[in-house]
Design a protein around this motif. Sequence first.
Motif, short mmCIF file in Angstrom:
data_model
loop_
_atom_site.label_atom_id
_atom_site.label_comp_id
_atom_site.label_asym_id
_atom_site.label_seq_id
_atom_site.Cartn_x
_atom_site.Cartn_y
_atom_site.Cartn_z
N ALA A 51 0.83 -1.20 0.00
CA ALA A 51 0.00 0.00 0.00
C ALA A 51 0.87 1.26 0.00
O ALA A 51 2.04 1.23 0.39
CB ALA A 51 -0.91 0.00 1.22
N ASP A 52 0.27 2.36 -0.42
CA ASP A 52 0.96 3.66 -0.36
C ASP A 52 0.88 4.26 1.03
O ASP A 52 1.74 5.04 1.44
CB ASP A 52 0.35 4.64 -1.36
CG ASP A 52 0.44 4.15 -2.79
OD1 ASP A 52 1.55 3.81 -3.23
OD2 ASP A 52 -0.61 4.11 -3.46
N ALA A 53 -0.18 3.89 1.75
CA ALA A 53 -0.40 4.43 3.09
C ALA A 53 -1.16 3.41 3.93
O ALA A 53 -1.90 2.58 3.39
CB ALA A 53 -1.18 5.74 3.03
N VAL A 54 -0.96 3.47 5.24
CA VAL A 54 -1.77 2.70 6.18
C VAL A 54 -2.33 3.68 7.19
O VAL A 54 -1.67 4.64 7.59
CB VAL A 54 -0.97 1.58 6.88
CG1 VAL A 54 -0.50 0.54 5.88
CG2 VAL A 54 0.21 2.15 7.66
N LEU A 55 -3.57 3.43 7.61
CA LEU A 55 -4.23 4.32 8.56
C LEU A 55 -4.91 3.48 9.63
O LEU A 55 -5.66 2.55 9.33
CB LEU A 55 -5.27 5.18 7.84
CG LEU A 55 -6.00 6.23 8.68
CD1 LEU A 55 -5.04 7.33 9.14
CD2 LEU A 55 -7.16 6.84 7.90
N GLY A 56 -4.63 3.82 10.89
CA GLY A 56 -5.25 3.15 12.02
C GLY A 56 -6.32 4.03 12.64
O GLY A 56 -5.98 4.99 13.33
N PRO A 57 -7.58 3.75 12.41
CA PRO A 57 -8.64 4.58 12.98
C PRO A 57 -8.69 4.47 14.51
O PRO A 57 -8.34 3.44 15.08
CB PRO A 57 -9.93 4.00 12.37
CG PRO A 57 -9.48 3.15 11.22
CD PRO A 57 -8.12 2.65 11.59
#
Length: 204
Positions: A112-118
Amino acid sequence: MTRFLVLAKTPTPGRVKTRLCPPWTLEQAAAVASAALIDTLRTVGAGVLVVDGSHPAPSGWSRVAQRGDELPARLANAFADAGSEPAVLIGMDTPQVTGALLADAAERLREADAVLGPAEDGGWWALGLRDPAYATVLRTVATSRPDTGVRTLQALRGLGLRVSLLPTLRDVDTATDARAVAALCPAGSEFRRAVTALDAELSA
């Protein structure tokens, strides 16, 4: 190689975790913040401490000062100041984070280009970027809102980035949060020990 960044405030009474008061005092809230930071740094192991204030970096860590008047600028500058390698940034508000979660975030950045943890409150607890230059988009995202996480995701996808979502975690804003998060921490956790001790004082 993925670099880990920890965004933190020096645990000074009156400047950190003031929403924990009441039931705790400003000094006790700062102690809880210090414990959260200790656990976070231990779990991450090594990386860059991006700090507001004079808190020193542990052995094996590098240290940069936060830059910017508002949090969006500080987040963007944290990535810019840490170098050109892929990076995952977390704060000091999720002391229950595990090494496995962080390893998963780094692994996902291979594809992935980015990972996001909500975060449960609508924000986010982790952001990873394969190219730190993408962080400039954070300057346009308002923070401390119930839709900050959604807006961040939209901004990243607006750049055409492939974003992988991490598990949702609860961060520590209130004493209720602190107790819930402490219960998720292992027995040797400084954060769990601090919260347990303070509640024992309240009930004595």
